[in-house]
Design a protein around this motif. Structure first.
Motif, short mmCIF file in Angstrom:
data_model
loop_
_atom_site.label_atom_id
_atom_site.label_comp_id
_atom_site.label_asym_id
_atom_site.label_seq_id
_atom_site.Cartn_x
_atom_site.Cartn_y
_atom_site.Cartn_z
N GLY A 33 -4.90 1.91 -2.54
CA GLY A 33 -5.44 0.19 -2.24
C GLY A 33 -3.83 -0.84 -1.90
O GLY A 33 -3.22 -0.67 -2.10
N LEU A 34 -4.76 -2.18 -2.40
CA LEU A 34 -3.83 -3.54 -1.51
C LEU A 34 -3.52 -3.83 -3.15
O LEU A 34 -3.84 -4.52 -3.74
CB LEU A 34 -3.71 -3.99 -0.79
CG LEU A 34 -2.97 -5.47 -0.57
CD1 LEU A 34 -1.96 -4.46 -0.10
CD2 LEU A 34 -3.72 -6.10 -0.26
N THR A 35 -1.36 -3.40 -3.38
CA THR A 35 -1.37 -4.14 -4.36
C THR A 35 -0.83 -5.42 -4.87
O THR A 35 0.83 -5.31 -3.98
CB THR A 35 -0.48 -3.00 -5.61
OG1 THR A 35 -1.17 -1.73 -5.82
CG2 THR A 35 -0.48 -3.40 -6.77
N THR B 124 0.96 -0.79 0.05
CA THR B 124 -0.41 -0.22 -0.26
C THR B 124 1.23 0.58 0.15
O THR B 124 2.31 0.64 0.23
CB THR B 124 -1.15 0.15 0.98
OG1 THR B 124 0.09 -0.07 2.20
CG2 THR B 124 -1.97 -1.29 1.49
N ARG B 125 -0.04 2.54 -0.03
CA ARG B 125 1.23 3.56 0.09
C ARG B 125 2.06 3.38 1.24
O ARG B 125 3.29 3.91 1.55
CB ARG B 125 0.78 5.02 0.02
CG ARG B 125 0.75 5.82 -0.02
CD ARG B 125 0.07 7.21 -0.65
NE ARG B 125 1.06 8.52 -0.43
CZ ARG B 125 0.76 9.18 -1.94
NH1 ARG B 125 -0.13 9.36 -2.59
NH2 ARG B 125 1.46 10.68 -1.27
N ALA C 152 -7.15 -4.22 1.30
CA ALA C 152 -7.61 -3.14 0.48
C ALA C 152 -8.53 -2.32 0.75
O ALA C 152 -8.45 -0.60 0.21
CB ALA C 152 -7.35 -4.04 -0.45
N ASN D 40 -7.31 1.12 1.91
CA ASN D 40 -6.88 2.02 1.45
C ASN D 40 -6.91 2.16 0.30
O ASN D 40 -5.96 2.89 -0.73
CB ASN D 40 -5.04 1.39 1.42
CG ASN D 40 -4.39 0.92 3.52
OD1 ASN D 40 -4.31 1.76 3.38
ND2 ASN D 40 -4.56 0.29 3.42
N ARG D 41 -8.18 1.54 -0.33
CA ARG D 41 -8.26 2.31 -1.32
C ARG D 41 -8.61 3.58 -1.86
O ARG D 41 -7.63 3.64 -3.05
CB ARG D 41 -10.59 2.29 -1.45
CG ARG D 41 -10.80 1.78 -3.34
CD ARG D 41 -11.77 1.26 -3.13
NE ARG D 41 -11.89 0.05 -2.98
CZ ARG D 41 -12.42 -0.75 -2.55
NH1 ARG D 41 -13.66 -0.42 -2.26
NH2 ARG D 41 -11.99 -1.89 -2.78
#
Length: 187
Positions: free
Chosen positions: A99-101, A40-41, A91, A94-95
């Protein structure tokens, strides 16, 4: 001779390496074999699983500090459904910031290293078995990957420069350095 009904195994919990077929397995007595790295960021999440994908643990790596290394281990042992739910919640939470990558499937972290202004994860992305000692596989590192820990929005131009990184870390040196580091980590 009659066996006592409440007899317990005399093997200490730390001596078990892999879960057996017993109905009750101590979740602290297994080893992780596969990892998936998500980002996430604000954080990296390294999700480790045992060979049978029955137990999962999470390592959280903070990405908000450019020059500090903040790693925390989640003490919870997750089931497959629980880890799926956790990743969905991360996810969703943190949208707004991307989000989650999924980043990579890895076999372990060879270490963390600091160059210039930020830390990097040294990840083992490809391995091959080269031997076996007392039933435990010994692997050689075939490929590794460096990932900058701080998020791009936090890094300075110097810390984010790929030209600088290539200058300091030729790929042959990195693979050799990880192999030596991993070899000594086992003993």
């Amino acid at each position: 001779m009659a066996k006592a009904e409440n007899s317990k195994s005399t093997v200490p919990p730390y001596a078990k390496i892999h879960p057996s077929n017993e109905s009750e397995v101590d979740p602290n007595s297994y080893s992780f074999e596969k990892f998936r790295l998500y980002e996430t960021r604000a954080r990296f999440y390294l999700v480790g699983s045992d060979r049978n994908k029955r137990y999962f643990r999470v390592l959280k790596i903070d990405r908000s500090e450019p020059s500090d290394l903040n790693i925390s281990e989640d003490p919870v042992v997750y089931s497959p459904q629980e880890i799926k739910n956790l990743l969905q919640r991360i996810a969703e939470g943190n949208r707004a910031t991307g989000g989650l990558t999924f980043v990579a499937k890895v076999f372990g972290i060879a270490g963390c290293i600091k160059f210039l202004e930020s830390y990097y994860l040294i990840l083992v992305t490809k391995r091959r078995q080269i031997g076996c000692i007392c039933g435990h596989a010994i692997y050689a590192i075939d490929e590794s990957q460096l990932i900058t820990i701080p998020h791009v929005s936090i890094q300075t131009d110097v810390a984010h420069s790929k030209t600088e990184l290539r200058y300091f870390l030729p790929s042959d040196w990195l693979a050799y350095g990880c192999l030596v580091f991993t070899f000594f980590a086992f003993f």
